[in-house]
Motif scaffolding. Structure first.
Motif, PDB file in Angstrom:
ATOM      1  N   ARG A   1     162.353 134.521 -55.641  1.00  0.00           N
ATOM      2  CA  ARG A   1     160.943 134.917 -55.559  1.00  0.00           C
ATOM      3  C   ARG A   1     160.421 134.810 -54.007  1.00  0.00           C
ATOM      4  NH1 ARG A   1     159.354 132.043 -60.103  1.00  0.00           N
ATOM      5  NH2 ARG A   1     161.176 133.173 -61.341  1.00  0.00           N
TER       6      ARG A   1
ATOM      7  N   PHE B   1     161.517 137.535 -50.796  1.00  0.00           N
ATOM      8  CA  PHE B   1     160.518 138.540 -50.405  1.00  0.00           C
ATOM      9  C   PHE B   1     159.759 138.120 -49.202  1.00  0.00           C
ATOM     10  CE2 PHE B   1     156.573 140.838 -50.573  1.00  0.00           C
ATOM     11  CZ  PHE B   1     156.983 142.079 -50.385  1.00  0.00           C
TER      12      PHE B   1
ATOM     13  N   LEU C   1     161.143 147.244 -46.965  1.00  0.00           N
ATOM     14  CA  LEU C   1     161.017 145.968 -48.176  1.00  0.00           C
ATOM     15  C   LEU C   1     159.785 146.329 -48.846  1.00  0.00           C
ATOM     16  CD1 LEU C   1     162.083 143.197 -48.376  1.00  0.00           C
ATOM     17  CD2 LEU C   1     160.460 142.584 -47.125  1.00  0.00           C
ATOM     18  N   LEU C   2     158.726 146.577 -48.285  1.00  0.00           N
ATOM     19  CA  LEU C   2     157.559 146.857 -49.228  1.00  0.00           C
ATOM     20  C   LEU C   2     157.887 148.077 -50.232  1.00  0.00           C
ATOM     21  CD1 LEU C   2     154.440 146.528 -47.054  1.00  0.00           C
ATOM     22  CD2 LEU C   2     155.438 144.986 -48.697  1.00  0.00           C
TER      23      LEU C   2
ATOM     24  N   ARG D   1     159.985 146.979 -52.902  1.00  0.00           N
ATOM     25  CA  ARG D   1     159.371 146.063 -54.080  1.00  0.00           C
ATOM     26  C   ARG D   1     158.681 147.054 -55.106  1.00  0.00           C
ATOM     27  NH1 ARG D   1     154.729 141.722 -53.739  1.00  0.00           N
ATOM     28  NH2 ARG D   1     155.744 140.200 -54.907  1.00  0.00           N
ATOM     29  N   HIS D   2     158.085 148.090 -54.628  1.00  0.00           N
ATOM     30  CA  HIS D   2     157.679 149.053 -55.894  1.00  0.00           C
ATOM     31  C   HIS D   2     158.841 149.913 -56.488  1.00  0.00           C
ATOM     32  CE1 HIS D   2     153.376 148.459 -55.317  1.00  0.00           C
ATOM     33  NE2 HIS D   2     153.736 147.838 -54.180  1.00  0.00           N
TER      34      HIS D   2
ATOM     35  N   GLU E   1     164.299 142.299 -60.623  1.00  0.00           N
ATOM     36  CA  GLU E   1     163.987 141.030 -59.588  1.00  0.00           C
ATOM     37  C   GLU E   1     165.366 140.872 -59.063  1.00  0.00           C
ATOM     38  OE1 GLU E   1     162.913 137.014 -60.491  1.00  0.00           O
ATOM     39  OE2 GLU E   1     161.044 137.414 -59.659  1.00  0.00           O
TER      40      GLU E   1
ATOM     41  N   LEU F   1     166.302 143.785 -56.524  1.00  0.00           N
ATOM     42  CA  LEU F   1     165.465 143.489 -55.292  1.00  0.00           C
ATOM     43  C   LEU F   1     166.017 142.421 -54.452  1.00  0.00           C
ATOM     44  CD1 LEU F   1     162.916 144.537 -53.975  1.00  0.00           C
ATOM     45  CD2 LEU F   1     161.570 142.456 -54.945  1.00  0.00           C
TER      46      LEU F   1
ATOM     47  N   ILE G   1     167.338 142.558 -50.510  1.00  0.00           N
ATOM     48  CA  ILE G   1     166.790 142.058 -49.323  1.00  0.00           C
ATOM     49  C   ILE G   1     167.925 141.373 -48.784  1.00  0.00           C
ATOM     50  CG2 ILE G   1     165.528 140.119 -48.970  1.00  0.00           C
ATOM     51  CD1 ILE G   1     163.548 140.752 -51.267  1.00  0.00           C
TER      52      ILE G   1
END
Lengths: 476, 106
Positions: A26, A29, A87-88, A91-92, A97, A100, A104
């Motif tokens: 977590r 991000f 990146l943003l 995330r959507h 997870e 993602l 990243i």
């Protein structure tokens, strides 16, 4: 001190991947957000002490020589902004997870590679960082492991490996002529070296960079890769990777090593003009939203190469400003394309229509993006194209200048077609329940649109503080 | 360049050019993904040999060594990724023919 730009993300990656619990995933991000924001802020306020300070223990361990100038700062801003947007959006776009987290990691590796590319001062480190960026982007294109992504990634891998082979051959020839790998030594010995070997090495190197940058006639991989990649990766590729790997390197190598000699200038301007025309005409015939944006990228990269080909301070300033603008507005258009793709589950423009009723913010920001691409004042794209045109006119290339102006009309034509097919007109059947995407994507769109508008309105500030000092790369 | 060095260079030059021709021919002719990767490998081998010879001629053996080792490391990474892509393509298509990789065009 500049080496921290490379070392901090690498150390962060190692710590994030340590098997010490799930909270690290977590944290990834926010770590990436902090990293990219810090990069942009440090580059915008580049008079701060952070760039000139010395850290003896770090410098003693990490002995890659880096150099920082105003061209580097502009590239840092582009890298940070585009990675941030990507990146943003990721995330959507990515629900899982774990996915993602993988994304990243690769994103940070790619951005480290690009930061390295824009700071190095010898041709060997340049090769290493180019490869780091390319390897991260192969994996990113094939991220979903679907047939299209694999195909796009394989095409990019083969052509990029060919580009690498060409560059290594040319590096070998440069070592043969000068006996060293640093930009300044090679540049100094090129005048005295064997004429045939020098011209061969320069030609091969430029071909390699054209492949990496997707300049016509080496553009074959580019539309496939942009189209088949997942949305956040398209943003990253179109926004910055091809520009840092191909176009920035071209500008840097030409100014620091080759010098703006006549044959190089002629090749750059010819390739630029052909790219402008080819990209624009190919974009006119596309039905796929992302593929059309990819061809538009080829066309805009043509403008950058054309501007750099003039070899004057003004031309290079225009080219670099267009590079910045293009990363901002092409990222904006790809963000919007990804929002539309996610809602409609298709990229076919013939099945869209009237989306401005359902997605007003996406539609409005797209309009800002494409008007800036076409060069409508007062948006930022107008100023960069104006600088390139003035530079062309001053150096007496009237034919190229005329083509560049007329091709702007073509740009307007295909973007108006896009806007009419996708956003204007009657709402197409089956799209009644389409909504705007989440707040994150809308925030990215709006922020990028404001940067486009702001860079246009405050152009004099940018010109004096960022673009004018770029001419220092010419005085060597 | 002295005569002796010139002779060395011409012998190695012959093999470098031969490797380049073999690799390019292989890359252009083949329809198999793995063979395309092998063709790239042959081309990289040609470049590696060229770097070694250049280092020997200019007397920069240390520089050439470090360059070649780095090239080998990066090349291995590229081949691993290409192998991964080939494997995934095989899982989707049940063969490695590049002619079936033509979904993207326009």
């Amino acid at each position: 001190m500049p080496s921290l730009i490379i070392l901090v993300p690498l150390l962060g990656l190692i710590i994030l991947n340590m098997p010490i619990g799930n909270f690290m995933r977590r944290g990834a991000f926010w770590f990436a957000i902090a990293l990219f924001s810090a990069q942009v802020l440090l580059a915008v306020f580049h008079h701060s002490l952070a760039w000139t300070g010395k850290l003896p223990p770090v410098d003693a361990l990490f002995k890659v020589g880096f150099t920082i100038d105003h061209l580097t700062f502009i590239m840092f801003i582009c890298i940070g902004l585009v990675s941030f947007s990507s990146l943003l959006v990721a995330r959507h776009a990515m629900g899982d997870e774990g996915e993602l987290f993988k994304f990243i990691n690769l994103l940070i590796i790619a951005s480290v590679g690009m930061s390295g590319i824009v700071m190095v001062k010898d041709i060997f480190s340049l090769y290493i960082f180019l490869e780091i960026t390319s390897i991260a982007s192969f994996i990113l294109i094939a991220f979903r492991k679907d047939v299209y992504g694999l195909e796009g990634a394989f095409k990019y891998l083969v052509l990029s490996a060919v580009a690498t082979i060409l560059m290594l051959t040319s590096i070998a020839l440069f070592i043969l002529v000068s006996g060293d790998t640093s930009f300044s030594t090679i540049g100094a010995s090129l005048q005295s070296g064997n004429r045939v070997i020098v011209m061969l090495a320069i030609g091969i190197f430029i071909c390699g960079l054209f492949i990496k940058g997707g300049v016509v006639p080496f553009h074959g991989w580019l539309p496939d890769a942009y189209m088949s990649a997942p949305a956040p990766v398209s943003i990253l590729l179109a926004g910055i990777i091809t520009k840092a790997a191909g176009i920035y390197t071209l500008i840097r190598i030409t100014s620091a090593v080759f010098g703006f000699i006549e044959p190089v200038k002629a090749i750059l301007m010819l390739a630029g003009t052909v790219s402008i025309l080819f990209g624009a005409f190919a974009a006119l015939g596309q039905n796929d939203f992302k593929r059309m944006l990819a061809y538009s990228s080829i066309s805009q990269i043509g403008y950058i190469v054309l501007g750099a080909g003039t070899g004057t301070a003004l031309g290079i300033a225009g080219a670099v400003f267009h590079l910045f603008n293009h990363s901002v507005f092409k990222s904006l258009l790809f963000v919007n394309a990804s929002a539309v793709e996610k809602e409609l589950k298709t990229n076919d423009m013939n099945r869209m229509g009237g989306l401005s009723y359902r997605m007003p913010i996406t539609s409005a920001t797209s309009m800002v993006g494409f008007l800036s691409t076409c060069g409508i004042p007062p948006l930022s794209g107008f100023w960069s194209k104006l600088l390139i045109l003035i530079a062309l006119w001053q150096t007496g290339h009237f034919a190229y200048a005329t083509i560049a102006v007329l091709a702007s009309v073509l740009t307007l034509a295909y973007f108006l077609m896009m806007q009419r097919k996708v956003f204007f007109g009657k709402l197409a059947l089956g799209l009644e329940n389409v909504k705007e995407r989440g707040a994150g994507i809308m925030f990215v769109s709006i922020a990028l649109a404001f940067i486009t508008i702001g860079a246009g309105i405050f152009f004099p500030v940018i010109y004096n503080n960022f673009l004018l000092p770029i001419k220092e790369i010419l005085v060597k | 360049m002295s005569l002796n060095l010139m002779q060395t260079f011409s012998i190695f030059g012959f093999f470098i050019i031969l490797l380049f021709i073999v690799g390019t021919y292989c890359l252009v002719v083949t329809r198999n993904i793995l063979r395309a990767v092998i063709a790239l490998e042959i081309l990289i081998k040609a470049v590696t040999l060229l770097l070694i010879v250049v280092g020997y001629i200019t007397g920069n053996v240390a520089l050439a060594q470090s360059l070649v080792i780095t090239v080998i490391v990066i090349e291995v990474v590229i081949v691993v990724i290409a192998g991964g892509i080939a494997l995934s393509v095989f899982r989707h298509n049940d063969d490695l023919d590049v002619r079936r990789l033509q979904n993207l065009k326009g």
